[in-house]
Scaffold this motif. Structure first.
Motif, short mmCIF file in Angstrom:
data_model
loop_
_atom_site.label_atom_id
_atom_site.label_comp_id
_atom_site.label_asym_id
_atom_site.label_seq_id
_atom_site.Cartn_x
_atom_site.Cartn_y
_atom_site.Cartn_z
N ILE A 90 -7.38 -9.23 -3.95
CA ILE A 90 -7.05 -8.29 -4.05
C ILE A 90 -6.49 -6.97 -3.85
CG2 ILE A 90 -8.49 -6.53 -5.73
CD1 ILE A 90 -11.02 -7.41 -5.47
N VAL A 94 -11.67 3.77 -12.14
CA VAL A 94 -11.79 2.39 -11.11
C VAL A 94 -11.46 1.16 -12.36
CG1 VAL A 94 -12.71 0.81 -10.91
CG2 VAL A 94 -13.73 2.97 -9.12
N GLU A 95 -10.45 -0.07 -12.63
CA GLU A 95 -10.26 -0.23 -13.12
C GLU A 95 -9.43 -1.70 -12.84
OE1 GLU A 95 -7.82 0.23 -16.89
OE2 GLU A 95 -7.45 2.63 -15.71
N ASN A 96 -10.37 -3.06 -13.14
CA ASN A 96 -9.53 -3.89 -12.64
C ASN A 96 -9.03 -5.13 -13.95
OD1 ASN A 96 -11.37 -4.47 -10.46
ND2 ASN A 96 -12.56 -3.90 -11.37
N ASP A 155 -14.49 -4.46 -0.83
CA ASP A 155 -13.02 -4.38 -1.10
C ASP A 155 -12.64 -4.78 0.04
OD1 ASP A 155 -14.25 -3.59 -2.81
OD2 ASP A 155 -14.26 -1.27 -2.79
N PHE A 201 -4.89 -3.14 -4.21
CA PHE A 201 -5.76 -1.66 -4.70
C PHE A 201 -4.41 -0.80 -4.73
CE2 PHE A 201 -9.57 -4.09 -2.89
CZ PHE A 201 -10.54 -3.01 -3.11
N LYS A 233 -5.25 -10.49 -8.87
CA LYS A 233 -6.06 -9.68 -9.25
C LYS A 233 -5.71 -8.15 -8.63
CE LYS A 233 -9.63 -12.88 -9.15
NZ LYS A 233 -11.66 -12.91 -8.88
N LYS A 247 -6.87 -3.62 -8.39
CA LYS A 247 -8.27 -3.25 -9.06
C LYS A 247 -7.64 -1.28 -8.71
CE LYS A 247 -12.14 -1.93 -7.01
NZ LYS A 247 -13.84 -1.97 -6.66
N VAL A 255 -7.82 2.59 -8.52
CA VAL A 255 -8.88 3.54 -7.72
C VAL A 255 -8.50 4.82 -8.18
CG1 VAL A 255 -10.42 1.13 -6.75
CG2 VAL A 255 -8.72 3.08 -5.83
#
Length: 217
Positions: A164, A173-175, A155, A166, A141, A143, A145
């Motif tokens: 996750i 913000v996109e995942n 987070d 980053f 995953k 994220k 930002v």
């Protein structure tokens, strides 16, 4: 004109590489990888072995069409530069990124390059042995930002656990969930079949990787 890969593509590819670095060249450690490519595709029709040998310097296993309908759309040749902890470049390595599409929004990428220094396997990978090749599947995953984004406690916990990754610098913000199947063939060519936010499952990507292995040059 040269440009960096798109934000998502560049950071995901770099993050995948950095997650699997080890100490190489005595006490020198690869700290990051810089990837660049042309602003336009190198090929808009499926490249011949002769063209690949001339432009890339090697001929990776590849397919024009997979049995599940994913078909070659374009390919670009770029360069990846390992950089050590002192900021010293450790050579330039050409790679090719193929884009395959099925319908309008369903895409996968196949990256191929001569094996880079500092690469080892990730403990989170699920390995499948196929015809003497180890196919390693992983899912991560991400994220994306903005630069001024402040991590929440949730987070921070997700980052600490590795759940996750980053990445800073996006407009919002996109995942994203990125799946990869990686392997290295007997010629020392490394492959990364990557799908981002795809409906494809582990079994689908692994089956596609097997098709590429079967198409051994």
């Amino acid at each position: 004109m040269k440009k960096r890969l798109s934000l998502k593509s560049a950071v995901i590819l770099a993050a995948i590489l950095c997650l699997t670095t080890v100490t190489v060249f005595a006490a020198t450690q690869v700290s990051q990888y810089l990837s660049t490519s042309s602003s336009k595709p190198t090929y808009t029709s499926f490249p011949t072995e002769k063209a690949l040998q001339k432009d890339l310097g090697f001929v990776p296993n590849n397919l024009e069409t997979f049995s599940n309908g994913y078909t070659f759309q374009e390919a670009v040749i770029g360069n990846t530069t390992p950089v050590d902890e002192n900021g010293k470049k450790m050579g330039d390595y050409k790679f090719i990124s193929y884009t395959y599409a099925s319908g309008k929004d369903n895409k996968v990428n196949l990256y191929a390059n001569k094996q880079l220094p500092g690469i080892t396997s990730d403990s989170k990978e699920v390995n499948t042995d196929y015809k003497g090749v180890t196919l390693s599947y992983s899912s991560q995953k991400y994220k994306f930002v903005p630069a001024d984004y402040q991590l929440t406690e949730q987070d921070k916990q997700a980052q600490e656990s590795g759940e996750i990754m980053f990445t800073y610098g996006s407009d919002k913000v996109e995942n994203s969930i990125v799946q990869n199947v990686t392997w290295t063939d007997s010629e020392g060519i490394s492959y990364d079949l990557m799908a981002s936010d795809s409906k494809l499952q582990q079994t689908d990507l692994t089956a596609m990787a097997k098709e590429i292995v079967d198409n051994n040059k």
